[in-house]
Every structure is written in C-alpha cells, then in structure tokens.
Motif scaffolding. Structure first.
Motif, short mmCIF file in Angstrom:
data_model
loop_
_atom_site.label_atom_id
_atom_site.label_comp_id
_atom_site.label_asym_id
_atom_site.label_seq_id
_atom_site.Cartn_x
_atom_site.Cartn_y
_atom_site.Cartn_z
N LYS A 113 0.83 -1.21 0.00
CA LYS A 113 0.00 0.00 0.00
C LYS A 113 0.87 1.26 0.00
O LYS A 113 0.86 2.03 -0.95
N ALA A 114 1.60 1.50 1.06
CA ALA A 114 2.36 2.75 1.21
C ALA A 114 3.65 2.76 0.39
O ALA A 114 3.92 3.70 -0.35
N HIS A 115 4.46 1.70 0.52
CA HIS A 115 5.70 1.65 -0.26
C HIS A 115 5.39 1.59 -1.76
O HIS A 115 6.09 2.19 -2.57
N GLY A 116 4.33 0.86 -2.12
CA GLY A 116 3.92 0.80 -3.52
C GLY A 116 3.48 2.15 -4.04
O GLY A 116 3.83 2.55 -5.15
N GLY A 117 2.71 2.89 -3.26
CA GLY A 117 2.29 4.24 -3.66
C GLY A 117 3.48 5.17 -3.83
O GLY A 117 3.55 5.95 -4.79
N SER A 139 -10.75 3.62 6.50
CA SER A 139 -10.08 3.38 7.78
C SER A 139 -9.01 4.44 8.05
O SER A 139 -8.65 4.66 9.20
N ALA A 140 -8.52 5.11 7.00
CA ALA A 140 -7.54 6.18 7.19
C ALA A 140 -8.15 7.35 7.94
O ALA A 140 -7.45 8.06 8.66
N LEU A 141 -9.44 7.57 7.78
CA LEU A 141 -10.12 8.67 8.45
C LEU A 141 -10.87 8.23 9.69
O LEU A 141 -10.91 8.95 10.68
N LEU A 142 -11.47 7.06 9.63
CA LEU A 142 -12.36 6.62 10.70
C LEU A 142 -11.73 5.60 11.63
O LEU A 142 -12.21 5.39 12.74
N GLY A 143 -10.71 4.95 11.15
CA GLY A 143 -10.11 3.87 11.93
C GLY A 143 -11.01 2.65 11.91
O GLY A 143 -12.16 2.71 11.48
N ASN A 144 -10.48 1.54 12.32
CA ASN A 144 -11.24 0.30 12.36
C ASN A 144 -10.56 -0.59 13.39
O ASN A 144 -9.36 -0.80 13.32
N ALA A 145 -11.31 -1.08 14.32
CA ALA A 145 -10.73 -1.90 15.37
C ALA A 145 -9.90 -3.04 14.78
O ALA A 145 -10.37 -3.76 13.91
N GLY A 146 -8.69 -3.15 15.22
CA GLY A 146 -7.82 -4.23 14.77
C GLY A 146 -7.09 -3.94 13.48
O GLY A 146 -6.36 -4.80 12.97
N GLN A 147 -7.27 -2.74 12.90
CA GLN A 147 -6.62 -2.42 11.63
C GLN A 147 -5.82 -1.12 11.71
O GLN A 147 -5.77 -0.35 10.76
N GLY A 148 -5.18 -0.88 12.84
CA GLY A 148 -4.38 0.33 12.99
C GLY A 148 -3.25 0.41 11.99
O GLY A 148 -2.94 1.47 11.46
N ASN A 149 -2.61 -0.73 11.69
CA ASN A 149 -1.53 -0.74 10.72
C ASN A 149 -2.06 -0.43 9.32
O ASN A 149 -1.43 0.30 8.55
N TYR A 150 -3.23 -0.94 8.98
CA TYR A 150 -3.84 -0.68 7.67
C TYR A 150 -4.26 0.78 7.56
O TYR A 150 -4.05 1.42 6.52
N ALA A 151 -4.84 1.32 8.63
CA ALA A 151 -5.23 2.73 8.63
C ALA A 151 -4.00 3.62 8.42
O ALA A 151 -4.03 4.56 7.62
N ALA A 153 -1.14 2.84 6.96
CA ALA A 153 -0.63 2.70 5.59
C ALA A 153 -1.46 3.53 4.62
O ALA A 153 -0.93 4.14 3.69
N ASN A 154 -2.77 3.59 4.83
CA ASN A 154 -3.64 4.39 3.97
C ASN A 154 -3.39 5.88 4.15
O ASN A 154 -3.45 6.63 3.19
N VAL A 155 -3.11 6.32 5.37
CA VAL A 155 -2.79 7.73 5.61
C VAL A 155 -1.51 8.10 4.86
O VAL A 155 -1.39 9.19 4.30
N CYS A 156 -0.57 7.18 4.80
CA CYS A 156 0.70 7.43 4.09
C CYS A 156 0.48 7.73 2.60
O CYS A 156 1.28 8.43 1.99
N LEU A 157 -0.59 7.21 2.03
CA LEU A 157 -0.84 7.44 0.61
C LEU A 157 -0.99 8.92 0.28
O LEU A 157 -0.68 9.36 -0.81
N LYS A 158 -1.49 9.71 1.23
CA LYS A 158 -1.66 11.15 0.98
C LYS A 158 -0.32 11.80 0.63
O LYS A 158 -0.25 12.62 -0.28
N THR A 159 0.74 11.43 1.32
CA THR A 159 2.04 12.03 1.02
C THR A 159 2.59 11.53 -0.31
O THR A 159 3.33 12.23 -0.98
#
Length: 188
Positions: A113-117, A139-151, A153-159
């Motif tokens: 996700k992030a390194h690929g972007g 999940s980057a905006l809202l979060g999701n229980a158990g997916q902090g790492n995924y959230a 990685a999605n936030v990193c896509l903005k940069t």
C-alpha cells in the motif's frame, strides 16, 4: 489513445472490477500488476469480461513494494504522446490490536500500500499523467478496530500523491458491480 497501469490484487473477480470499469470508459490498454504475474482461478470470469472490452489488457509481474519492479512496470506502460493513468489499489490485511501487532505485521501491510504508492509516485515523477489515483480506505479517516496498521498505511498514501497532478485520493467511485458484490457478501 490512453494507457492505464493498475496495481490491483488479482486473487478474486472483484479485484478486477475497477480495471474493467476503466476499460469500459475508454482506456485502450491496461497493464494489471500482480505479484506473481498471473491471475488466480477466482479471477478468470472477471478477466474474461475485461478481455471482452476494447482495451488490450495484460497481467504483468510486479511486486509494488519493490521500487525496481514498479520502475520496470511504468517504463513498460509508457508510450510516446500517450497519456498514462495510474490506479493503485494494492493492499494486504493483517488484523490485530496495536499492542499485539509485531513489526512484521506492519511491514506486510505497509509494503504494497504505502511503499507501492511511494514507488509509483517516484516512477511517475517525469511522466505525462492523465490520472494518478491511489485507492485508500475509509479506515484512514475513521479507523477500524484491529486495523491500525492498515489505517496508517492508507494515511501514508496522501504524502505519496503530493506533486503528481492530477491526483485523486480519498476517492469513492460508484461501480454497480462492486455494490452488488458487497451486498452478496453481506447476505452470506
């Protein structure tokens, strides 16, 4: 002429819906990235529907977490005087509550996700782009229980999208087939 480069998972038919959606809207050529360079048995029906469009589609081996793989893929997709569209939707889930997630769980999720972007952003820095779309999750905006790492990685896509016009992030595309697939999954 318009070429599109897609870094999508190719495990299930639903993973190729966006590629077909784009082909139906005028892309003449599609390069679909797959870590193995092959489709899984679960994606053959959707691949057949993609092949039935006017777009020339091919699956190419590319691990989006590896910058050298992404560079080769972008170089392969480029043609003189032909704008390129990039659509990045790769992702891996490794769920777990943050205190119990090992470093390897973060690395597995961040890599595609992030390194690929980031690798796509760097590889396309001097490319004539028509579209640069990084699919992130709510999940980057809202979060999701158990997916902090995924959230994260999605936030990193903005940069990764900075300096690559035209860019689309936090995008929601209404694709009827995706809606139907999601409703079927909820019913079962």
């Amino acid at each position: 002429d318009h070429r599109d480069l897609h870094s999508f998972p190719t495990r299930r038919s639903s993973d190729l819906l966006t590629a077909r959606w784009i082909a139906q809207r005028g892309a003449c050529s599609l390069a679909v990235a797959s870590r193995s360079g092959a489709l899984s048995a679960g994606a053959t029906d959707e691949w057949a529907m993609l092949q039935a469009t006017n777009a020339a589609a091919q699956v190419l081996p590319c691990d989006t977490a590896e910058a050298k793989h992404v560079g080769r893929l972008v170089a392969h997709a480029q043609q003189p005087n032909c704008p390129l569209g990039v659509w990045h939707a790769a992702g891996v889930l490794v769920d777990g509550m943050l205190p119990k997630l090992a470093a390897g769980a973060f690395a597995r999720v961040y890599a595609p996700k992030a390194h690929g972007g980031w690798a796509l952003q760097r590889a396309c820095a001097l490319t004539q782009l028509d579209t640069f779309c990084l699919f992130s999750s709510a999940s980057a905006l809202l979060g999701n229980a158990g997916q902090g790492n995924y959230a994260a990685a999605n936030v990193c896509l903005k940069t990764c999208s900075e300096g690559v016009p035209p860019c689309i992030t936090d995008m929601v595309v209404k694709i009827p087939e995706v809606d139907r697939h999601a409703k079927r999954s909820e019913e079962h």
